[in-house]
Design an enzyme around this catalytic site. Structure first.
Site, PDB file in Angstrom:
ATOM      1  N   HIS A 134       0.841  -1.197   0.000  1.00 21.00           N
ATOM      2  CA  HIS A 134       0.000   0.000   0.000  1.00 21.00           C
ATOM      3  C   HIS A 134       0.871   1.240   0.000  1.00 21.00           C
ATOM      4  O   HIS A 134       1.812   1.355   0.790  1.00 21.00           O
ATOM      5  CB  HIS A 134      -0.940  -0.015   1.201  1.00 21.00           C
ATOM      6  CG  HIS A 134      -2.038  -1.015   1.053  1.00 21.00           C
ATOM      7  ND1 HIS A 134      -2.677  -1.584   2.118  1.00 21.00           N
ATOM      8  CD2 HIS A 134      -2.612  -1.551  -0.051  1.00 21.00           C
ATOM      9  CE1 HIS A 134      -3.605  -2.429   1.685  1.00 21.00           C
ATOM     10  NE2 HIS A 134      -3.574  -2.423   0.381  1.00 21.00           N
ATOM     11  N   LYS A 564     -13.368   4.713   7.124  1.00 25.80           N
ATOM     12  CA  LYS A 564     -13.792   5.661   6.092  1.00 25.80           C
ATOM     13  C   LYS A 564     -15.309   5.649   5.945  1.00 25.80           C
ATOM     14  O   LYS A 564     -15.932   6.678   5.667  1.00 25.80           O
ATOM     15  CB  LYS A 564     -13.124   5.303   4.754  1.00 25.80           C
ATOM     16  CG  LYS A 564     -13.459   6.259   3.606  1.00 25.80           C
ATOM     17  CD  LYS A 564     -12.524   6.039   2.436  1.00 25.80           C
ATOM     18  CE  LYS A 564     -12.761   4.713   1.756  1.00 25.80           C
ATOM     19  NZ  LYS A 564     -13.975   4.699   0.913  1.00 25.80           N
TER      20      LYS A 564
END
Length: 898
Positions: A134, A564
């Site tokens: 990532h 999120k």
């Protein structure tokens, strides 16, 4: 005074680095830039928000580079100091520190845990740190190589017996490295590829893992032997895994060829390490048959030796080691790896177990003939390494989005003339998938043409099966389903595995060589995870499949997307509840739960100290089995040095042992209270992100668009065009808020939740929250991690970023709402904990922040100014370069931004 004295070596290191970097900057850039850097270093408190000196573009870029390099060098000094303090504790014979296996095992022994119970747990344990690609690691490998040289010379400077001449020479070496770092571009001028990410991931083994992991196993064996007076035979239950080259979710660049490249590149690193160690053993084991005997297995290896020199005629161990090297060379060549070995090839090993048997024969012979001490050094470490790393180095996970699996299955069904899969409801999908899984007939036909996506996915699964045959079944162990929301999502993956031979029918009974791992990552999916797993375990076919995996079922939980989706507090509570419910479901099904925690570096993505997080897990959710993702800059911080890597892996093991066997007070969990807090926090968070114009605010008040142009990863920042936060990947979402110093994903909503609870329940409600903070590890960890975020955030700098939003009315409304929530969250934290300032109980982190905040604040203010300039001139490459320098520096200074 004593507390201050222990940091004197750190202050000396920082002063040395400060002086040498100042000299380099002054010599290279002149007094103007050097003076500006020193002025920033002296800024304190309110002064940090004052305007910075106006410099010409080139001088401004030099100032940014200096601030970033200061942060990097200070990180190295702090890491060295942590190692120094740890060694000082050990030398003083102090009580073992929290997070050490010595303390964890001593507590278990004190709690009355028997050797049998410990051995039973360890025989089925699985502890893994999994490296992912990532993209928040902004530092190049060239820069990281320089950091390691700084660490080495700085460590040598601490030797107590240096002569003045030696000290001067070491400082000269250190200054040369700093100069090289100064003259090395931090910014990649090219877009990283998956191959680059694979090479970066593999590089951590010679840096740290080859040394740290065998040493950790030896420490465990020694501590267990001393405490229980038994000789443990520890299986290799601690491993480092990887996603790099197997993770296709949102990364169209990963295909079967790259999967093969990843495993081959990993194997190359393992084979080269084994050969290097075998060569060292060849030099060490010069034992003569005139003086010692050798066992029959060693003599058989010696008789087949390619080492026919007369001088080796009486040295059976050396001749045996030459044979082993020849067999290793042939084994590597079979797997696409060429080794620089002087000895001719011998019959290759079928797998790494053959190599282990030959090494074990050497060890047994040494022990049987008076040379046990020689068996306990390098040879013992190599034996453990072969067992841990095999011929594959790291077990590689496959990961893909459930929608992609669904599309491939739909195409297979259509080409075979079966049902229109996408048109079926969930019950019908489960029915037709179960039907196909129960028959050996394959759906794929080599005589038909399929779409590009289907061909690509099926090729990956076939390649995985081939890799398992060549490198061992452990080389690829998990297939992860992103965005898993149903039983059919799991069965669809099972069907694709069956098409490739990763699941086979043995007299009608399914047998799997991989784990099928659902990843529950949104709030809705976490809430539904219990229902999905209960229905899955009820299927007769899946019950049989589970038997082939020793009834171990891994479930991955997504911290990033749940945050999120629902905000910090709601995400944390939903994750905790999901774990609690899964423990119950697994117990009912007689299955063994292995949780895989998809944590990032930042608190908004589940970050924070691993030890505390694991110990605070719900009862029964660990049970000796846990895996945790490690990504981006966190990998460098944790695993670029053997001592630091050993400490971090040891904390993972210690926490797992304590959470599995220790008498840890479960603490209080008031579900009704947390439900109420979660509902209020969720409403506040969704109220913010669903405000009209919020995406415009995010895109303009953070550097997210500049981050997307920074060459820090091989995958795009979003899966599609950005119209809502649902389209954005969780990592750039968190990374961007960190850069603007608002750190919103790590705290927003908590203040509103606590305020609403106290308003509804009065003083009694606040007292209840204070009580829970003292008695609930879950609540303690949640607030402790949030505290770190609040300490690193700066609303003054964030306000400067908000001024970049073109719609001033929108900016004022949204920043006003954020600022109000910020104040509520601060008030809530202090009211619950009783503290008077942030990091009151964490002086180490507070000292660290105080050291670097002047540079971090300057970088933030300059980044905001540069973003304004870039908005006016989008094609100004010099400005974009300068922004990327600020991103690098801020990431290094904060240490856990993604």
């Amino acid at each position: 005074m004593h507390d201050q004295d222990k940091d004197l070596p750190l202050r000396a290191d920082l002063a040395c680095l400060d002086r040498l970097l100042a000299e380099v900057v002054n010599e290279q850039e002149g007094a103007l830039v050097s003076g500006a850097v020193q002025a920033i270093a002296l800024r304190r408190g309110d002064e940090r928000s004052h305007p910075l000196p106006q410099l010409a573009p080139q001088a401004a870029a030099s100032l940014l580079r200096a601030c970033g390099l200061y942060a990097q060098l200070f990180n190295i000094a702090e890491d060295l100091h942590h190692n120094r303090r740890r060694r000082a504790h050990q030398q003083a014979g102090s009580t073992p520190q929290q997070g050490s296996v010595a303390r964890a095992l001593a507590k278990l022994r004190q709690d009355g845990v028997s050797f049998h119970a410990l051995h039973q747990l360890l025989s089925h344990a699985q502890i893994g740190a999994v490296l992912t690609a990532h993209p928040t690691e902004v530092q190049r490998q060239s820069v990281l190589d320089g950091h390691r040289a700084v660490r080495r010379f700085l460590s040598q400077l601490n030797a107590p017996d240096l002569t003045p001449e030696e000290r001067e020479e070491l400082e000269a070496k250190l200054k040369r490295v700093i100069l090289a770092l100064w003259q090395t571009s931090e910014i990649r001028h090219f877009k990283m590829t998956v191959r680059d990410e694979i090479s970066n991931g593999v590089a951590y083994h010679p840096l740290a893992f080859f040394e740290a992991l065998p040493a950790l196993y030896q420490r465990l064996e020694r501590e267990i032997g001393q405490l229980w007076e038994e000789t443990p035979n520890l299986p290799s239950f601690i491993r480092v895994g990887s996603w790099i080259g197997g993770d296709r979710d949102g990364n169209p660049n990963v295909d079967a060829g790259l999967l093969r490249h990843a495993v081959t590149r990993q194997a190359q690193q393992a084979f080269e390490y084994y050969l290097q160690e075998l060569k060292s053993l060849y030099r060490e084991l010069s034992l003569s048959s005139r003086l010692v005997e050798a066992g029959p297995d060693v003599m058989a290896l010696a008789e087949d030796s390619p080492d026919t020199a007369v001088s080796r005629a009486e040295e059976p161990y050396r001749r045996a080691l030459a044979t082993i090297q020849g067999k290793l060379r042939a084994s590597a060549r079979l797997r696409g790896v060429e080794l620089a070995c002087r000895w001719d090839e011998r019959a290759p090993y079928r797998d790494h177990h053959g190599l282990a048997r030959d090494l074990a024969a050497l060890s047994a012979s040494l022990r049987a003939h008076g040379s046990a001490l020689l068996a306990e050094g390098r040879l013992a470490r190599l034996l453990r390494s072969v067992d841990v790393f095999g011929f594959f180095l790291m077990p590689l996970d496959l990961r893909q989005h459930a929608a992609v699996h669904e599309g491939v299955v739909a195409e297979l069904f259509s080409a075979a003339g079966l049902e229109e899969y996408r048109a079926l409801d969930e019950a019908a999908r489960v029915r037709v998938l179960s039907r196909e899984l129960a028959t050996p007939r394959l759906l794929f036909s080599p005589y038909l043409r399929y779409g590009e996506q289907a061909e690509k996915e099926l090729a990956i699964f076939r390649e995985a099966a081939s890799i398992q045959r060549e490198f061992g079944v452990e080389a690829i162990g998990q297939c992860i389903i992103s965005n898993c929301a149903s039983v059919s999502d799991i069965l669809a993956l099972a069907l694709l595995c069956k098409e490739a031979g990763l699941i086979r029918l043995d007299n009608g009974v399914p047998r799997a060589s991989v784990n099928l791992v659902p990843l529950f990552e949104t709030i809705a999916d976490l809430e539904n995870s219990e229902t999905v797993m209960r229905a899955l375990f009820a299927l007769p076919w899946y019950k049989q499949l589970l038997d082939s995996r020793e009834r171990v079922q891994e479930v991955m939980l997504g911290y990033s997307d749940s945050n999120k989706d629902g905000g910090y507090l709601t995400s944390q509570w939903q994750l905790y509840q999901a774990e609690t419910r899964l423990v119950k479901v697994f117990a009912e099904a007689g299955a063994r739960l292995q949780l895989f925690h998809g944590r990032g570096g930042s608190v908004g993505r589940g970050g924070g100290p691993s030890y505390e997080a694991i110990v605070a897990q719900p009862a029964g959710s660990v049970a000796g089995r846990i895996r945790i993702t490690e990504q981006g800059e966190v990998i460098t911080a944790k695993y670029s040095d053997p001592a630091i890597a050993g400490r971090n892996l040891e904390a993972l093991v210690a926490a797992t042992l304590e959470a599995s066997l220790g008498h840890i007070p479960g603490g209080e969990i008031d579900a009704a209270l947390f439900d109420e807090l979660s509902a209020s926090a969720f409403a506040a968070y969704r109220g913010l992100v669903e405000t009209p114009g919020f995406m415009q605010y995010f895109l303009e008040a953070t550097p997210v668009t500049a981050i997307a142009r920074l060459n820090i990863g091989s995958r795009p920042a979003s899966r599609k065009s950005l119209s809502s936060i649902a389209d954005l990947r969780a990592i750039p979402w968190v990374f961007s808020w960190s850069q603007s110093r608002l750190m919103l994903p790590g705290w927003f909503g908590v203040g509103s939740a606590v305020a609403a609870y106290v308003q509804a329940h009065g003083d009694a409600g606040l007292a209840r929250l204070q009580h829970l903070y003292r008695h609930s590890p879950f609540f303690q960890v949640m607030l402790s991690n949030m505290e770190q975020v609040l300490a690193k955030a700066d609303l003054g700098i964030a306000r400067r970023f908000s001024e970049l939003v073109a719609d001033r009315g929108l900016a004022a409304r949204l920043f006003g709402a954020i600022e109000a929530e910020w104040q509520k969250t601060h008030d809530a934290f202090f009211a619950i904990t009783g503290q008077h300032e942030l990091l009151e109980g964490n002086p180490t982190l507070r000292r660290s922040l105080e050291t670097r905040l002047p540079f971090l604040d300057a970088l933030g203010l300059l980044q905001a100014d540069l973003l304004a300039r870039l908005r006016a001139e989008p094609d100004d490459e010099d400005t974009l370069y300068a922004i990327h320098l600020t991103i690098n520096g801020t990431s290094a200074g904060l240490r856990n931004t993604g």
